[in-house]
Design an enzyme around this catalytic site. Sequence first.
Site, short mmCIF file in Angstrom:
data_model
loop_
_atom_site.label_atom_id
_atom_site.label_comp_id
_atom_site.label_asym_id
_atom_site.label_seq_id
_atom_site.Cartn_x
_atom_site.Cartn_y
_atom_site.Cartn_z
N PRO A 12 4.30 -8.99 -0.53
CA PRO A 12 5.31 -9.59 0.33
C PRO A 12 4.93 -10.96 0.88
O PRO A 12 3.78 -11.22 1.18
CB PRO A 12 5.44 -8.58 1.48
N ASN A 13 5.96 -11.78 0.95
CA ASN A 13 5.92 -13.13 1.54
C ASN A 13 5.21 -14.16 0.66
O ASN A 13 5.23 -15.35 0.99
CB ASN A 13 5.28 -13.11 2.94
N ARG A 20 5.13 -21.37 3.66
CA ARG A 20 4.52 -20.42 4.59
C ARG A 20 3.15 -20.90 5.08
O ARG A 20 2.24 -21.06 4.26
CB ARG A 20 4.34 -19.11 3.83
N TYR A 25 -2.37 -21.31 3.80
CA TYR A 25 -2.16 -20.98 2.38
C TYR A 25 -2.00 -22.21 1.47
O TYR A 25 -1.89 -22.06 0.26
CB TYR A 25 -0.94 -20.06 2.23
N ASN A 76 -2.76 -9.58 -5.65
CA ASN A 76 -2.76 -10.04 -4.27
C ASN A 76 -1.65 -9.24 -3.59
O ASN A 76 -0.47 -9.60 -3.67
CB ASN A 76 -2.48 -11.54 -4.17
N ALA A 79 0.14 -8.44 2.66
CA ALA A 79 -0.02 -7.57 3.83
C ALA A 79 -0.22 -6.10 3.46
O ALA A 79 -0.88 -5.35 4.19
CB ALA A 79 1.19 -7.71 4.75
N HIS A 82 -3.64 -4.21 3.51
CA HIS A 82 -4.22 -3.65 4.73
C HIS A 82 -3.52 -2.37 5.19
O HIS A 82 -3.92 -1.79 6.19
CB HIS A 82 -4.18 -4.69 5.85
N ASP A 89 -3.18 4.47 -4.33
CA ASP A 89 -3.04 5.64 -5.22
C ASP A 89 -2.50 5.23 -6.58
O ASP A 89 -2.93 5.75 -7.61
CB ASP A 89 -2.12 6.68 -4.58
N GLU A 101 -9.12 -8.19 -7.24
CA GLU A 101 -8.40 -8.42 -5.98
C GLU A 101 -8.55 -9.90 -5.62
O GLU A 101 -9.66 -10.44 -5.65
CB GLU A 101 -9.01 -7.55 -4.87
N HIS A 103 -7.24 -12.98 -2.75
CA HIS A 103 -6.51 -13.46 -1.58
C HIS A 103 -6.72 -14.96 -1.46
O HIS A 103 -7.85 -15.44 -1.64
CB HIS A 103 -7.00 -12.76 -0.30
N ILE A 104 -5.66 -15.64 -1.15
CA ILE A 104 -5.72 -17.11 -1.04
C ILE A 104 -6.61 -17.50 0.14
O ILE A 104 -7.47 -18.35 0.03
CB ILE A 104 -4.29 -17.67 -0.88
N SER A 105 -6.36 -16.85 1.27
CA SER A 105 -7.21 -17.04 2.45
C SER A 105 -8.34 -16.00 2.39
O SER A 105 -8.38 -15.19 1.46
CB SER A 105 -6.39 -16.84 3.73
N ARG A 110 -10.33 -13.56 9.28
CA ARG A 110 -9.13 -13.72 10.09
C ARG A 110 -9.02 -12.56 11.10
O ARG A 110 -10.02 -12.01 11.51
CB ARG A 110 -7.91 -13.85 9.18
N ARG A 114 -6.75 -7.59 9.39
CA ARG A 114 -6.82 -7.96 7.98
C ARG A 114 -8.17 -7.62 7.35
O ARG A 114 -8.40 -7.90 6.17
CB ARG A 114 -6.57 -9.46 7.80
C1 DQA Z 1 -3.18 -12.80 1.82
C2 DQA Z 1 -3.92 -12.33 3.08
C3 DQA Z 1 -3.16 -11.20 3.77
O1 DQA Z 1 -3.86 -10.79 4.94
C4 DQA Z 1 -1.78 -11.67 4.17
O2 DQA Z 1 -1.05 -10.60 4.72
C5 DQA Z 1 -1.03 -12.31 3.06
C6 DQA Z 1 -1.74 -13.20 2.14
C7 DQA Z 1 -3.86 -14.00 1.16
O3 DQA Z 1 -3.54 -14.27 -0.02
O4 DQA Z 1 -4.66 -14.69 1.78
O5 DQA Z 1 0.19 -12.18 2.97
O6 DQA Z 1 -3.18 -11.73 0.89
#
Ligand code: DQA
Length: 150
Positions: A12-13, A20, A25, A76, A79, A82, A89, A101, A103-105, A110, A114
């Site tokens: 999501p997002n 964003r 990001y 990725n 959210a 977490h 599963d 796995e 993650h951009i950040s 953080r 998270r």
């Molecule tokens: C994220 C880190 C997550 O905590 C956050 O909810 C995201 C982006 C990242 O790519 O850094 O939506 O997965």
Amino acid sequence: MSQPIILVLNGPNLNMLGLREPEIYGHTTLADIEAMCRARADELGFDIDFRQSNHEGELVEWIQQARGKVAGVVINAAAYTHTSVAIHDALKLLDKTPIAEIHISNPKEREEFRHFSYIESLAFTHILGQGAKGYVMAIEAIAKKINESL
Ligand code: DQA
């Protein structure tokens, strides 16, 4: 001839990348990231199935459908990383398919909420805080892992 597929899943997002929280990001859009992934995968001899959803159940269904069909998964889960036992599963159903796995950040640096990842224990590599280029690093890591297991 068709090449082995790497599924790149985005939660999501992430469709809002570019707009964003650019201070966290960056300015790269998800379309830019998809193009970067395709270019690198092509050089490495893989096809990319690149997807994004804001819906947990849709991500679960895509993971289920990938079983036995993809050579590796880059995820990725945003959210849902977490929160989602369901995605954890579903990923388990992939048995030995390598999972990276990304993650951009760096969520570990953080907010406390998270810090825990439901995906961490299932992934052979974790690429955190490398910005958009982390996706390319994940593609490279998956390609190496797949080639080692052949
Ligand atoms: C994220 C880190 C997550 O905590 C956050 O909810 C995201 C982006 C990242 O790519 O850094 O939506 O997965």
